[in-house]
Design a protein around this motif. Structure first.
Motif, PDB file in Angstrom:
ATOM      1  N   LEU A 170      31.150  14.239 -34.869  1.00 48.54           N
ATOM      2  CA  LEU A 170      32.523  14.667 -35.157  1.00 48.54           C
ATOM      3  C   LEU A 170      33.499  13.614 -34.636  1.00 48.54           C
ATOM      4  CD1 LEU A 170      30.985  17.314 -33.443  1.00 48.54           C
ATOM      5  CD2 LEU A 170      32.596  18.448 -34.952  1.00 48.54           C
ATOM      6  N   ASP A 171      34.574  13.395 -35.378  1.00 43.82           N
ATOM      7  CA  ASP A 171      35.565  12.391 -34.971  1.00 43.82           C
ATOM      8  C   ASP A 171      36.947  12.911 -35.351  1.00 43.82           C
ATOM      9  OD1 ASP A 171      35.583   8.949 -34.698  1.00 43.82           O
ATOM     10  OD2 ASP A 171      37.356   9.999 -35.468  1.00 43.82           O
ATOM     11  N   ILE A 172      37.874  12.837 -34.390  1.00 38.05           N
ATOM     12  CA  ILE A 172      39.240  13.304 -34.666  1.00 38.05           C
ATOM     13  C   ILE A 172      39.897  12.315 -35.641  1.00 38.05           C
ATOM     14  CG2 ILE A 172      41.462  13.962 -33.657  1.00 38.05           C
ATOM     15  CD1 ILE A 172      40.035  14.337 -30.972  1.00 38.05           C
ATOM     16  N   GLY A 213      35.312   7.503 -27.428  1.00 40.00           N
ATOM     17  CA  GLY A 213      36.689   7.906 -27.143  1.00 40.00           C
ATOM     18  C   GLY A 213      37.046   9.256 -27.743  1.00 40.00           C
ATOM     19  N   GLU A 214      37.077   9.351 -29.070  1.00 41.38           N
ATOM     20  CA  GLU A 214      37.416  10.623 -29.740  1.00 41.38           C
ATOM     21  C   GLU A 214      36.284  10.996 -30.677  1.00 41.38           C
ATOM     22  OE1 GLU A 214      37.396   7.977 -31.911  1.00 41.38           O
ATOM     23  OE2 GLU A 214      38.763   8.992 -33.301  1.00 41.38           O
ATOM     24  N   GLU A 215      35.075  10.660 -30.238  1.00 43.30           N
ATOM     25  CA  GLU A 215      33.873  10.958 -31.025  1.00 43.30           C
ATOM     26  C   GLU A 215      32.942  11.848 -30.224  1.00 43.30           C
ATOM     27  OE1 GLU A 215      33.982   6.540 -32.746  1.00 43.30           O
ATOM     28  OE2 GLU A 215      31.966   7.337 -32.390  1.00 43.30           O
ATOM     29  N   PHE A 216      32.428  12.849 -30.900  1.00 44.97           N
ATOM     30  CA  PHE A 216      31.557  13.829 -30.251  1.00 44.97           C
ATOM     31  C   PHE A 216      30.286  13.996 -31.068  1.00 44.97           C
ATOM     32  CE2 PHE A 216      36.045  14.793 -29.810  1.00 44.97           C
ATOM     33  CZ  PHE A 216      36.195  14.729 -28.432  1.00 44.97           C
TER      34      PHE A 216
END
Ligand code: GH3
Ligand code: MG
Ligand code: MG
Ligand code: MG
Length: 294
Positions: A170-172, A213-216
């Motif tokens: 997932l990535d914002i 950073g903004e990756e899950f």
């Protein structure tokens, strides 16, 4: 004494009830659970959270050594410190106690202050180890697993399942804009809230980590691809509808892109599976964002 230490739970295992009474009186500031046999102790440990074990050696049926060996074999109990509390004074017993994983050895009759001091030292050490373990495995900002721990747990789970196992990335979307427009602190608030939202929607035994950073990333088991696709759709949709307060007067909404890959017969490793999920995520980004792709 440190409050957290004082609230510790200690399991005392001894076949003699009068010995247990003595220990209970000495440790009256702690929460103490008594067990009069190794079997009872192991049963209690299946349901109780215990921080330290005081373990007699000579007991009918199951000796303290056997109990300790069983504890060290189980993932759930292997890290609980064991102090042997015994009348055995011979060198072989002392050596064996440490070899099978005991952290300390106190002989009966003992001085109450000495037992108390040793219990306190081992509880404090245990507490520190748990703190360090948390620091080493969690992402400081969001509290979810860090990259290293995520990959370790994901690989373990990958090896346990042949199928019905899934990787998700997932990535914002356009997260950089949040930082640019509202500042880094606002970005941090969004990151924290993002993981709270995702965590609240994931099934309980999913492994969820921050891998960049903004990756899950997530690994989980599910009965079918459809279940996972429905889950991702609900994450994407809930997230896009949640407004996040970045300060007392401003709220923002963001969107997420996700990629999912199911483990199949020819998936050779967790790295391959995560790469497939990453390729699906890339496609989600390329085809409009705010969506999930399989
Ligand atoms: P895309 O939709 O393509 O994913 O665009 P994006 O802006 O989300 O992606 P990009 O990789 O260009 O930017 C990610 C930004 O995340 C850049 C970086 O400064 C920011 N970032 C990484 N870690 C943190 C953090 O811990 N806190 C904050 N506030 N920002 C972070
Ligand atoms: Mg005994
Ligand atoms: Mg992004
Ligand atoms: Mg990114």
């Amino acid at each position: 004494m440190n409050n957290e230490i004082q609230q510790s739970t200690i399991l005392v295992v001894d076949d003699s009830e009068s010995n247990i009474e003595i220990v209970l009186a000495i440790l009256d500031n702690y929460d103490v659970i008594p067990a009069t046999s190794g079997k009872d102790a192991l049963e209690l440990l299946a349901s109780e959270n215990v921080d330290l074990i005081l373990l007699d050696i000579l007991m009918p049926e199951m000796s303290g050594f056997e109990v300790c060996e069983a504890l060290k074999k189980s993932e759930e109990t292997k890290n609980i410190p064991v102090i042997f509390l015994t009348a055995q004074k011979d060198e072989d017993s002392i050596e064996a106690a440490y070899l099978i994983g005991g952290v300390d050895y106190v002989t009966k009759p003992f001085k109450p202050v000495e037992l108390l001091a040793r219990v306190k030292v081992h509880l404090e050490l245990q507490h520190l180890i748990q703190k360090l373990e948390h620091l080493a495995t969690r992402d400081a900002l969001t509290g979810i697993y860090n990259r290293r721990k995520f990959f370790k747990l994901a690989e373990k789970m990958f090896n346990e399942y042949d199928e019905q196992f899934y990787a998700i990335m997932l990535d914002i979307d356009f997260f950089k804009k949040i930082n640019d427009q509202y500042g880094h602190h606002a970005g941090d608030i969004v990151l924290k809230k993002t993981t709270d939202i995702i965590s609240s929607l994931l099934p309980p035994d999913s492994i969820f980590g921050r891998i960049g950073g903004e990756e899950f990333a997530v690994v989980l088991t599910a009965n079918s691809d459809k279940v996972v696709i429905t889950l991702l759709d609900s994450i994407v949709s809930t997230y896009s509808k949640t407004s996040i307060a970045i300060n007392p007067t401003q709220k923002v909404t963001c969107t997420l892109s996700c990629g999912m890959a199911p483990k199949h017969q020819f998936t050779t490793s967790i790295d391959v599976l995560l790469r497939e999920a990453d390729e699906a995520l890339y496609e989600a980004k390329q085809t409009g964002r705010n969506k999930s792709v399989v």
